[in-house]
Design an enzyme around this catalytic site. Structure first.
Site, PDB file in Angstrom:
ATOM      1  N   CYS A  23     -15.339 -13.549   7.933  1.00  0.00           N
ATOM      2  CA  CYS A  23     -16.002 -12.442   7.242  1.00  0.00           C
ATOM      3  C   CYS A  23     -15.638 -12.449   5.755  1.00  0.00           C
ATOM      4  O   CYS A  23     -14.459 -12.536   5.396  1.00  0.00           O
ATOM      5  CB  CYS A  23     -15.615 -11.115   7.877  1.00  0.00           C
ATOM      6  SG  CYS A  23     -15.988 -11.019   9.641  1.00  0.00           S
ATOM      7  N   SER A 126     -15.500  -4.271  16.126  1.00  0.00           N
ATOM      8  CA  SER A 126     -15.934  -4.401  14.733  1.00  0.00           C
ATOM      9  C   SER A 126     -17.435  -4.649  14.710  1.00  0.00           C
ATOM     10  O   SER A 126     -17.906  -5.734  15.034  1.00  0.00           O
ATOM     11  CB  SER A 126     -15.189  -5.561  14.061  1.00  0.00           C
ATOM     12  OG  SER A 126     -13.803  -5.312  14.061  1.00  0.00           O
ATOM     13  N   CYS A 257      -2.172   8.849   8.907  1.00  0.00           N
ATOM     14  CA  CYS A 257      -1.179   8.669   7.845  1.00  0.00           C
ATOM     15  C   CYS A 257      -1.826   8.734   6.467  1.00  0.00           C
ATOM     16  O   CYS A 257      -1.165   9.091   5.489  1.00  0.00           O
ATOM     17  CB  CYS A 257      -0.447   7.339   8.020  1.00  0.00           C
ATOM     18  SG  CYS A 257      -1.481   5.861   7.915  1.00  0.00           S
ATOM     19  N   CYS A 263       3.805   8.177   4.243  1.00  0.00           N
ATOM     20  CA  CYS A 263       3.165   7.132   5.036  1.00  0.00           C
ATOM     21  C   CYS A 263       3.654   7.196   6.476  1.00  0.00           C
ATOM     22  O   CYS A 263       4.711   7.751   6.774  1.00  0.00           O
ATOM     23  CB  CYS A 263       3.458   5.756   4.442  1.00  0.00           C
ATOM     24  SG  CYS A 263       2.597   5.444   2.881  1.00  0.00           S
ATOM     25  N   CYS A 278       3.401  -1.717   6.851  1.00  0.00           N
ATOM     26  CA  CYS A 278       1.983  -1.356   6.906  1.00  0.00           C
ATOM     27  C   CYS A 278       1.176  -2.639   6.800  1.00  0.00           C
ATOM     28  O   CYS A 278       1.577  -3.561   6.078  1.00  0.00           O
ATOM     29  CB  CYS A 278       1.647  -0.414   5.750  1.00  0.00           C
ATOM     30  SG  CYS A 278      -0.117  -0.037   5.569  1.00  0.00           S
ATOM     31  N   ASP A 279       0.035  -2.719   7.484  1.00  0.00           N
ATOM     32  CA  ASP A 279      -0.726  -3.970   7.395  1.00  0.00           C
ATOM     33  C   ASP A 279      -1.451  -4.113   6.066  1.00  0.00           C
ATOM     34  O   ASP A 279      -1.930  -5.198   5.737  1.00  0.00           O
ATOM     35  CB  ASP A 279      -1.693  -4.140   8.579  1.00  0.00           C
ATOM     36  CG  ASP A 279      -2.803  -3.116   8.618  1.00  0.00           C
ATOM     37  OD1 ASP A 279      -2.621  -2.020   8.075  1.00  0.00           O
ATOM     38  OD2 ASP A 279      -3.849  -3.415   9.207  1.00  0.00           O
ATOM     39  N   CYS A 349     -10.923   8.680  -4.275  1.00  0.00           N
ATOM     40  CA  CYS A 349     -10.783  10.100  -4.592  1.00  0.00           C
ATOM     41  C   CYS A 349     -12.145  10.784  -4.780  1.00  0.00           C
ATOM     42  O   CYS A 349     -12.383  11.867  -4.220  1.00  0.00           O
ATOM     43  CB  CYS A 349      -9.915  10.272  -5.830  1.00  0.00           C
ATOM     44  SG  CYS A 349      -9.721  11.981  -6.378  1.00  0.00           S
TER      45      CYS A 349
END
Length: 376
Positions: A23, A126, A257, A263, A278-279, A349
């Site tokens: 991808c 997915s 999170c 986090c 975290c990934d 944001c």
């Protein structure tokens, strides 16, 4: 089991970044560069068993193993059968271990589908929409489209009785058509959806990649999708963002999170046992240790892990005085300063401020109905 401590979640990459698809927008593909000595990345049985043995005492009463990638199904059915058996055998008294898997669906045969259904896996599929949308970015090696194979895998899983949700990546190619995406998912009888807006930087140039969705456009996408979700006397389908914000408005609790003050309390385990917080931050500077050498209980007690979790409280300048600060707490640190044109704010944001302002009154009304017992 230490009940006083916050339960530790776990996200496992048993095939690392390896995937049978290629991808264009995948943020994890480049992680293979962390392990250049290996062409094929697979978690060994020893690593899997040691990971579960150390994690389960820290996982609380309702542990869930999240299997992701890359494409975790590359590890094969036998690996997951052994993992489920091992988790059941090592579970602490009172624990019932659950499993989830994120997959592109193309490697799921009838046996694999039956296993996922039998063991109660929650499957995240997915799927970005109908063929022309999905195939624009989600292609196999050599550029071949993947949609038809994804749907074949989905039909096998649903036919076997597995629980399947859709994870939709929102790009410039589908941000203008939330209704079309939802209509397509509903036609497949998929009514649990998670929208993931895409924003990534090219590591060489530092510029946003072509597949990055415009933040203003994503805000409009959320508002239109919310109209569908909130169109009747009760939500029309499950959408992770909308349902979690309703929980927040009704109870003050934050599920994700991304919108908490700190986090999440979880770790990522790579195929070789390397631990990251975290990934989104699988990188040398945030490597915390290795499960085969470093006790997990000590890793999550380190100042480095605590410092990572505190980073979310270091808010962008634009957050000061924002009426929705309590709603998002600066959102995800990954996206802060990502756009050179807006270095003082989180990239999405504008999306979330637009959505929160648009949905607030209806969320408050639904929360009041829920508290009165009118909304289940």
């Amino acid at each position: 089991m230490a009940e006083e401590k916050e339960p530790l979640g776990i996200l496992v990459k048993p095939a690392g970044a390896d995937c049978n698809l290629a991808c264009d927008y995948c943020f994890y593909r480049g992680k293979t560069a962390l392990y250049p000595e290996q062409k094929r990345h697979r978690m060994s049985v020893r690593t899997m068993e040691e990971m579960l043995r150390q994690w389960l005492p820290l996982a609380g009463p309702n542990p869930c193993v999240g299997w992701q990638g890359g494409e975790p199904a590359l590890c094969g059915l036998e690996f997951f059968e052994r993992a489920v058996d091992t988790a059941g055998r090592l579970a602490m008294p009172g624990q019932r271990v659950a499993h989830s898997i994120q997959t592109n669906g193309t490697l799921i045969d009838d046996r694999f589908a039956a296993f996922l259904a039998r063991e109660g896996f929650l499957v995240g599929l997915s799927l970005d929409g109908p063929p022309e949308i999905h195939n624009a970015w989600r292609r196999a090696q050599g550029g071949r489209p993947s949609h038809s194979r994804t749907i074949e895998g989905y039909k096998r899983m649903r036919g076997a009785g597995a629980m399947v949700n859709a994870l939709v990546v929102v790009t410039p190619g589908n941000v203008s058509c939330p209704d079309r995406i939802l209509d397509y998912l509903f036609s497949l009888d998929i009514r649990h959806v998670q929208f993931i807006p895409l924003a990534e930087r090219d590591e060489r140039t530092g510029r946003l990649i072509e597949a990055t969705v415009d933040a203003e456009a994503f805000g409009e996408f959320l508002c239109r999708a919310f109209d569908r979700w909130a169109s009747g006397p009760r939500p029309d389908f499950y959408c992770r963002l909308f349902d979690e914000m309703l929980i927040y408005v009704a109870t003050g609790a934050k599920v994700s999170c991304m919108f908490r003050e700190a986090c999440g309390s979880y770790v990522v385990v790579e195929h070789n046992g390397d631990i990251y917080p975290c990934d989104f931050f699988v990188c040398p500077e945030w490597k915390l240790g290795n499960i085969l050498r470093d006790p997990l209980e000590k890793i999550v007690g380190t100042e480095k892990f605590r410092a990572f979790r505190r980073r979310k409280a270091e808010l962008p300048a634009r957050c000061s005085g924002c009426e929705f600060l309590d709603w998002c707490h600066g959102a995800c640190p990954k996206y802060r300063g990502m756009d050179p044109a807006r270095p003082d704010m989180e990239y999405f944001c504008p999306s979330y401020r637009r959505f929160f302002a648009y949905a607030r009154a209806r969320l408050e009304n639904m929360a009041a109905r829920w508290r009165r017992g009118e909304l289940s």
